[in-house]
Design a protein around this motif. Structure first.
Motif, short mmCIF file in Angstrom:
data_model
loop_
_atom_site.label_atom_id
_atom_site.label_comp_id
_atom_site.label_asym_id
_atom_site.label_seq_id
_atom_site.Cartn_x
_atom_site.Cartn_y
_atom_site.Cartn_z
N THR A 1 0.86 -1.23 -0.07
CA THR A 1 -0.05 -0.06 0.02
C THR A 1 0.92 1.23 0.03
N ILE A 2 0.84 1.91 -1.16
CA ILE A 2 1.40 3.51 -1.16
C ILE A 2 0.64 4.45 -1.02
N ALA A 3 0.84 5.37 -0.05
CA ALA A 3 -0.12 6.51 0.05
C ALA A 3 0.84 7.88 0.07
N ASN A 4 -0.09 9.09 -0.28
CA ASN A 4 0.51 10.09 -0.02
C ASN A 4 2.05 10.19 -0.46
N SER A 5 2.10 9.62 -1.72
CA SER A 5 3.51 9.68 -2.25
C SER A 5 3.60 9.91 -3.81
N THR A 6 4.71 10.41 -4.25
CA THR A 6 4.84 10.91 -5.51
C THR A 6 6.22 9.72 -6.23
N ILE A 7 5.72 9.25 -7.20
CA ILE A 7 6.69 8.43 -8.03
C ILE A 7 7.09 8.97 -9.19
N THR A 8 8.29 9.29 -9.48
CA THR A 8 8.46 10.34 -10.51
C THR A 8 10.12 9.99 -10.99
N SER A 9 10.14 10.47 -12.28
CA SER A 9 11.63 10.40 -12.94
C SER A 9 12.22 8.98 -12.67
N ASN A 10 11.59 8.20 -12.84
CA ASN A 10 12.25 6.55 -13.15
C ASN A 10 12.18 6.10 -14.27
N GLU A 11 13.29 5.24 -14.72
CA GLU A 11 13.20 4.40 -16.02
C GLU A 11 13.30 2.98 -15.74
N ALA A 12 12.94 2.47 -16.63
CA ALA A 12 13.03 0.76 -16.75
C ALA A 12 12.74 0.43 -18.02
N ASN A 13 12.88 -0.92 -18.26
CA ASN A 13 12.47 -1.53 -19.74
C ASN A 13 10.77 -1.58 -19.64
N PHE A 14 10.36 -1.71 -18.52
CA PHE A 14 8.87 -1.78 -18.66
C PHE A 14 8.34 -1.44 -17.03
N GLY A 15 7.24 -0.83 -17.01
CA GLY A 15 6.56 -0.48 -15.52
C GLY A 15 7.54 0.49 -15.05
N ALA A 16 7.98 1.47 -15.72
CA ALA A 16 8.93 2.41 -15.24
C ALA A 16 8.50 3.08 -13.75
N GLY A 17 7.48 3.31 -13.68
CA GLY A 17 6.82 3.93 -12.21
C GLY A 17 6.82 2.97 -11.29
N VAL A 18 5.87 2.19 -11.70
CA VAL A 18 5.41 0.84 -10.79
C VAL A 18 5.12 -0.19 -11.57
N PHE A 19 5.82 -1.38 -10.79
CA PHE A 19 5.62 -2.82 -11.45
C PHE A 19 5.11 -3.63 -10.53
N ALA A 20 3.87 -4.10 -10.72
CA ALA A 20 3.39 -5.19 -9.69
C ALA A 20 3.17 -6.63 -10.45
N GLY A 21 4.06 -7.38 -10.00
CA GLY A 21 4.11 -8.64 -10.98
C GLY A 21 3.38 -9.81 -10.34
N ASP B 1 1.00 -12.38 -8.97
CA ASP B 1 0.53 -12.76 -7.52
C ASP B 1 0.49 -11.48 -6.51
N SER B 2 1.07 -10.45 -7.08
CA SER B 2 1.03 -9.00 -6.11
C SER B 2 -0.20 -8.41 -6.07
N ILE B 3 -0.30 -7.87 -4.76
CA ILE B 3 -1.59 -6.92 -4.57
C ILE B 3 -0.87 -5.53 -4.26
N LEU B 4 -1.38 -4.56 -5.05
CA LEU B 4 -0.88 -3.23 -4.99
C LEU B 4 -1.87 -2.29 -4.94
N ALA B 5 -1.86 -1.40 -3.84
CA ALA B 5 -2.93 -0.46 -3.81
C ALA B 5 -2.11 0.95 -3.64
N THR B 6 -2.79 2.10 -4.29
CA THR B 6 -2.14 3.54 -4.25
C THR B 6 -3.48 4.30 -3.73
N VAL B 7 -3.01 5.24 -2.69
CA VAL B 7 -4.06 6.17 -2.23
C VAL B 7 -3.54 7.52 -2.14
N ASP B 8 -4.12 8.55 -2.80
CA ASP B 8 -3.50 9.77 -2.99
C ASP B 8 -2.34 9.96 -3.21
#
Length: 499
Positions: free
Chosen positions: A133-153, A155-162
């Motif tokens: 669970t990621i809350a009240n956060s900024t994910i910025t200026s990242n690089e990757a081959n795929f899913g540059a900001g966030v990658f949930a692979g 069987d993962s459970i991912l939640a973002t709030v605000d």
């Protein structure tokens, strides 16, 4: 024997009741590496994680932490110091900034997660697998081959709030995986009040890149009160690509995404869209903002879709967003999206700005939810606007609805920046006459001038008051005048707090 069992049970109960620890981190501690106490915090987030046990909380003071974090299977809560402090984890282009890849359950609150670079997925956050669970956060200026900001692979459970997921960039697709902002692959995603803005995929000019903002591959995802805007794919699907199970958009704005080929938003799985706006495609080969393959299942209700889409309550009408060219996707006061949603498909109670969802925006006596991520609420208000000695300052106000033919009274004084005003604004009056009594208004250069200004079309009347009384709260809109008191610009309402 009973006493032995009782002793064992009592010992277990004591162990179970033992409180979890709070571990402290402060990069400015001069006594590095520290011991993790409040008086002697660790200097590194990773050191704190390594010292933590499942269930612990790691409290991180404001500052810039130049490191890459791996939870290493630890189920802990990572909490940044509240605002106004800014707590940044900078990955220095040296792998994922945050890595959780051993099935751990984590929460991350209040961080800026930036400058990661991964040769695989998740330049900002890699969750593969994890429950996060990621809350009240900024994910910025990242690089990757795929899913540059966030990658949930898988069987993962991912939640973002605000959260804000902004300006991340992916390059080389791997199989069917690309995605600039967020990539979910065989995972479950829940995004609430989250802005996915300005991300891109296809940095290497790969035509197979897709999902500039969001890519789902055999993934279930629910987005409530979110925006997907200003994203780009060199291939297709500048906004989102749903390639798999189910995507639900409830109270979302998907606007002004672009791509070099095909369509702006694509569905090849199951897509449910309620109370949302899908508008403003900027692509080359097609004018379709929302495209569904023949094998897909797509249900759209009470939403604005550019080009139209079958379904109850849907509109094909310009949503009249405030200023999309500068990233302002709030509704203007003449938007057809106001009170046009359906309360039977409600998203979360608050919109993406944290304001109440159920508001009578068009003042017709019925509380109906709006389409899109931003609820419109026009109210009496005023704001301080800086002025120069050569300009005029004034006060404009009117009650909703702001229709042609209504009028508002304007208070104009000399533009020395010293005029004051602070009377409470009445709640349901069609015309406001400002009392020139010096108890309420003071001026240095000229006495006040009351003028009645007709409201043409949809005007958001606002408030040029220099130095009002402290302690008032409200909204501002932005109604500007030239020297002849002609309205020269109008913008929409936005909540603010006066000091």
């Amino acid at each position: 024997m009973m006493l032995q069992h009782l002793a064992v049970w009592t010992a277990c109960a004591v162990l179970a009741a033992a409180p979890f620890d709070t571990i402290y981190v402060d990069v400015t501690n001069p006594n590095c590496p520290g011991t993790g106490t409040e008086a002697d915090p660790y200097c590194s987030v990773q050191v704190a994680i390594d010292a933590a046990s499942d269930g612990d909380t790691i409290q991180v003071a404001g500052g810039i932490y130049l490191e890459n974090i791996d939870f290493n299977g630890k189920s802990v809560d990572l909490v940044a110091e509240p605002a106004p402090a800014v707590t940044i984890i900078d990955g220095q282009q040296n792998g994922s900034v945050i890595r959780a890849a051993s099935g751990e359950t984590i929460s991350i609150t209040g961080f800026v997660i930036r400058n990661g670079r991964s040769e695989i997925g998740g330049g900002g956050v890699l969750c593969d697998p994890c429950s996060a669970t990621i809350a009240n956060s900024t994910i910025t200026s990242n690089e990757a081959n795929f899913g540059a900001g966030v990658f949930a692979g898988t069987d993962s459970i991912l939640a973002t709030v605000d959260c804000e997921i902004r300006d991340n960039s992916s390059s080389v697709p791997v199989g069917n995986l690309s995605g600039g902002g967020v990539l979910g692959n065989r995972a479950e995603l829940s995004l609430t009040r989250t802005a996915i803005v300005g991300n891109s995929t296809g940095r290497d000019f790969s035509s197979s890149s897709r999902g500039g903002g969001l890519l789902l591959s055999s993934c279930e995802a629910v987005l409530e009160n979110c925006t997907i805007s200003g994203n780009y794919a060199f291939g297709k699907g500048g906004g989102f690509v749903n390639n798999g199970d189910r995507l639900v958009l409830s109270g979302c704005t998907v606007a002004y995404n672009s791509q070099s080929r095909y369509h702006s938003n694509l569905n090849s799985g199951e897509l449910l869209v309620y109370n949302s706006i899908v508008w403003g495609t900027r692509n080359v080969e097609s004018s379709q903002t929302l495209y569904a393959y023949s094998s897909a299942t797509t249900h759209v209700s009470y939403s604005i879709v550019e080009g139209g889409y079958p379904g109850p309550g849907n509109l094909d009408a310009a949503p009249h967003l405030t200023a999309p060219d500068i990233g302002d996707y709030r509704l203007s006061c003449d938007s057809p999206a106001i009170d046009a949603g359906a309360n039977v498909f409600p998203p979360e109670d608050d919109d993406i700005d944290g304001q109440p969802r159920y508001v009578d925006g068009n003042s017709d006596g019925f509380v109906q939810i709006d389409m899109g991520a931003h609820e419109f609420d026009f109210q009496w208000a005023y704001q301080v606007i800086p002025s120069s000695p050569s300009s005029l300052v004034g006060f404009v106000a009117h009650a909703p609805p702001a229709q042609a033919g209504n009028t508002a009274w304007v208070f104009i004084s000399g533009g020395d920046g010293q005029s004051t005003g602070g009377i409470p604004i009445p709640g349901d009056t069609r015309r406001l006459m400002l009392d020139p009594d010096p108890i309420f208004f003071q001026w240095l250069l000229t006495p006040p001038l009351l003028r009645e200004v007709p409201l043409t079309g949809c005007s958001n009347g606002t408030f040029f008051v220099a130095s009002p009384q402290p302690g008032f709260a409200g909204y501002y809109a932005g109604l500007s005048f030239d020297a002849g008191l002609n309205v020269i610009s109008v913008t929409n309402t936005k909540r603010f707090e006066l000091p």
